[in-house]
Design a protein around this motif. Structure first.
Motif, short mmCIF file in Angstrom:
data_model
loop_
_atom_site.label_atom_id
_atom_site.label_comp_id
_atom_site.label_asym_id
_atom_site.label_seq_id
_atom_site.Cartn_x
_atom_site.Cartn_y
_atom_site.Cartn_z
N HIS A 53 -3.51 -5.83 16.10
CA HIS A 53 -2.91 -5.01 15.05
C HIS A 53 -2.85 -3.54 15.44
CE1 HIS A 53 -3.13 -8.49 12.41
NE2 HIS A 53 -4.39 -8.65 12.82
N ALA A 54 -1.92 -2.82 14.85
CA ALA A 54 -1.77 -1.39 15.11
C ALA A 54 -3.03 -0.66 14.68
CB ALA A 54 -0.56 -0.84 14.36
N GLY A 55 -3.48 0.28 15.49
CA GLY A 55 -4.66 1.07 15.17
C GLY A 55 -5.98 0.40 15.49
N ARG A 79 -2.76 2.46 2.94
CA ARG A 79 -2.44 3.14 1.69
C ARG A 79 -3.18 4.48 1.61
NH1 ARG A 79 -1.48 -1.03 -3.29
NH2 ARG A 79 -0.50 -2.72 -2.13
N HIS A 80 -4.46 4.47 1.93
CA HIS A 80 -5.21 5.73 1.94
C HIS A 80 -4.66 6.69 2.98
CE1 HIS A 80 -8.11 3.41 -0.44
NE2 HIS A 80 -8.65 4.55 -0.79
N ALA A 81 -4.25 6.17 4.12
CA ALA A 81 -3.72 7.02 5.18
C ALA A 81 -2.44 7.71 4.74
CB ALA A 81 -3.46 6.18 6.44
N ARG A 82 -1.55 6.99 4.09
CA ARG A 82 -0.28 7.57 3.64
C ARG A 82 -0.52 8.62 2.55
NH1 ARG A 82 2.98 1.76 3.56
NH2 ARG A 82 3.46 1.74 5.80
N LEU A 83 -1.43 8.33 1.62
CA LEU A 83 -1.78 9.33 0.61
C LEU A 83 -2.40 10.57 1.25
CD1 LEU A 83 -3.26 7.12 -2.26
CD2 LEU A 83 -1.13 8.43 -2.32
N ALA A 84 -3.25 10.37 2.24
CA ALA A 84 -3.90 11.50 2.90
C ALA A 84 -2.89 12.36 3.65
CB ALA A 84 -4.98 11.00 3.86
N ARG A 189 3.92 1.86 14.17
CA ARG A 189 2.80 1.60 13.25
C ARG A 189 1.51 2.20 13.80
NH1 ARG A 189 4.94 -3.67 13.43
NH2 ARG A 189 3.03 -4.52 14.35
N GLU A 190 1.33 2.13 15.12
CA GLU A 190 0.13 2.70 15.75
C GLU A 190 0.05 4.21 15.51
OE1 GLU A 190 -3.18 1.82 18.32
OE2 GLU A 190 -1.49 0.47 18.33
N VAL A 191 1.18 4.87 15.68
CA VAL A 191 1.22 6.32 15.47
C VAL A 191 0.96 6.66 14.00
CG1 VAL A 191 2.71 8.35 15.52
CG2 VAL A 191 2.71 6.77 17.44
N ARG A 197 -5.35 8.48 9.92
CA ARG A 197 -6.80 8.65 10.07
C ARG A 197 -7.16 10.12 10.25
NH1 ARG A 197 -7.47 3.48 14.19
NH2 ARG A 197 -7.50 1.87 12.57
N SER A 198 -6.36 10.83 11.03
CA SER A 198 -6.59 12.27 11.18
C SER A 198 -6.43 12.98 9.85
CB SER A 198 -5.61 12.85 12.21
OG SER A 198 -5.79 12.27 13.49
N ALA A 199 -5.43 12.56 9.06
CA ALA A 199 -5.20 13.19 7.76
C ALA A 199 -6.35 12.92 6.81
CB ALA A 199 -3.89 12.68 7.17
N MET A 200 -6.94 11.72 6.84
CA MET A 200 -8.07 11.42 5.96
C MET A 200 -9.27 12.29 6.31
SD MET A 200 -7.93 7.28 5.24
CE MET A 200 -7.55 6.70 6.89
N LEU A 201 -9.50 12.51 7.60
CA LEU A 201 -10.57 13.42 7.99
C LEU A 201 -10.25 14.85 7.54
CD1 LEU A 201 -11.30 12.13 11.61
CD2 LEU A 201 -12.72 11.79 9.59
#
Length: 322
Positions: A53-55, A79-84, A189-191, A197-201
């Motif tokens: 899977h991607a990521g 979902r959390h990644a897109r919101l972040a 999808r990987e990107v 993940r960077s945005a969540m941090l």
């Protein structure tokens, strides 16, 4: 310039991601034959995380992928990644552009910063809409959609549940922009996951900083005001990468080593700096010798020391009341 750098980094990342996939049919994970985790080479690779899977970089030190449903966790993450990714842009933009009455002492309204009545209604409305969307899509099936069928075809040999985050939404037809095959689609999808993940941090850092300091994230921050530090850091990293590189993350131990020509470039640079220092020392010694000869001949040092006093006396002599 900032957008150019972002686009360049995106292109380099995407190229690396796509080229890291095998050219054969998507029939197994890219790390299936690897015993150690790619992210943590000193730990064994979790069974479910084989690079399908991607990521997926094998990072699961708590073993959650062995205990919980993998698809559900992927869906929650995307979902959390897109919101972040939306929040990490909206948070500083609100502090830079919003009127003062919408903010809390210059900080974006939030649970930790506090809210005014209007902001509360906006946040409650957004969370209500997000909750409704969550309820409507939590048990959805995407197998029968055009993109769902494409994902099922891409992954039919190894996975039956489709792709997490697939809402069959691609109005600009960008999903095939890097190749209308499984590699191009997985690369995008990987990107997306990596940026998410960077945005969540990032958004966690924003909230923690303002809660602890009481100051807006955009105040005196290198990322939001023009300065020379960021370009200097980029130039420093570019120079460093010409000499050193990090060993592959799937090899133990991870170490910093010279590039192919790194040691030669470093010695050449050191010789250049030493030659510059030597030339400067020679020039300084010559200048000091010339100045000493002139001082011995014309007594320049004593004249320079006495000059201010003579100028003062000359000025005072022009006015009888001084």
């Amino acid at each position: 310039m900032y957008h150019f750098r972002c686009c360049l980094l995106f292109a380099l990342h995407l190229t690396y991601v796509i080229n890291s996939f095998p050219n054969t049919l998507y029939s197994s994970g890219r790390y299936e034959g690897t015993a150690e985790s790619i992210a943590l080479p000193f730990l064994p690779r979790p069974t479910a995380l084989d690079g399908t899977h991607a990521g997926d970089f094998g990072f699961d030190p708590l073993g959650l992928s062995e205990k919980l449903d993998l698809y559900t966790m992927q869906e929650a993450e995307i979902r959390h990644a897109r919101l972040a990714m939306l929040a990490v842009i909206g948070w500083p933009m609100s502090e830079l552009l919003a009127p003062e009455w919408m903010l809390r002492d210059g900080c974006a309204p939030s649970v930790l910063n506090g809210v005014n009545p209007l902001s509360f209604l906006a946040i409650a409305g957004f969370l209500g809409a997000a909750g409704y969307f969550e309820k409507q899509t939590s048990l959805r099936s995407n197998i029968d959609t055009p993109m769902g069928k494409q994902h099922q075809k891409d992954m039919s040999a190894i996975w039956q549940y489709g792709v997490a985050g697939d809402y069959n939404w691609d109005p600009l037809n960008l999903y095939s922009s890097c190749g209308d095959d499984w590699k191009g689609r997985k690369g995008l999808r990987e990107v997306e996951v990596s940026h998410g993940r960077s945005a969540m941090l990032g958004i966690t850092y924003f909230a923690a900083w303002e809660a602890l300091t009481g100051h807006p994230i955009v105040e005196n921050n290198l990322l939001f005001h023009p300065n020379a530090v960021v370009p200097l850091l980029a130039a420093g990293y570019l120079a460093w990468s010409q000499v050193y590189e990090i060993s592959p993350l799937n090899e133990y131990p991870i170490e910093v080593k010279y590039t192919n020509e790194g040691e030669m470039k470093l010695k050449r640079f050191q010789k250049g700096v030493q030659a510059l220092v030597d030339d400067n020392k020679i020039a300084t010694d010559k200048a000091a010798k010339v100045l000493k000869e002139l001082d011995d001949k014309y007594d320049l040092l004593d004249k320079l020391v006495a000059a201010p006093k003579k100028i003062e006396e000359k000025i005072r002599s022009t006015y009888k009341y001084w």
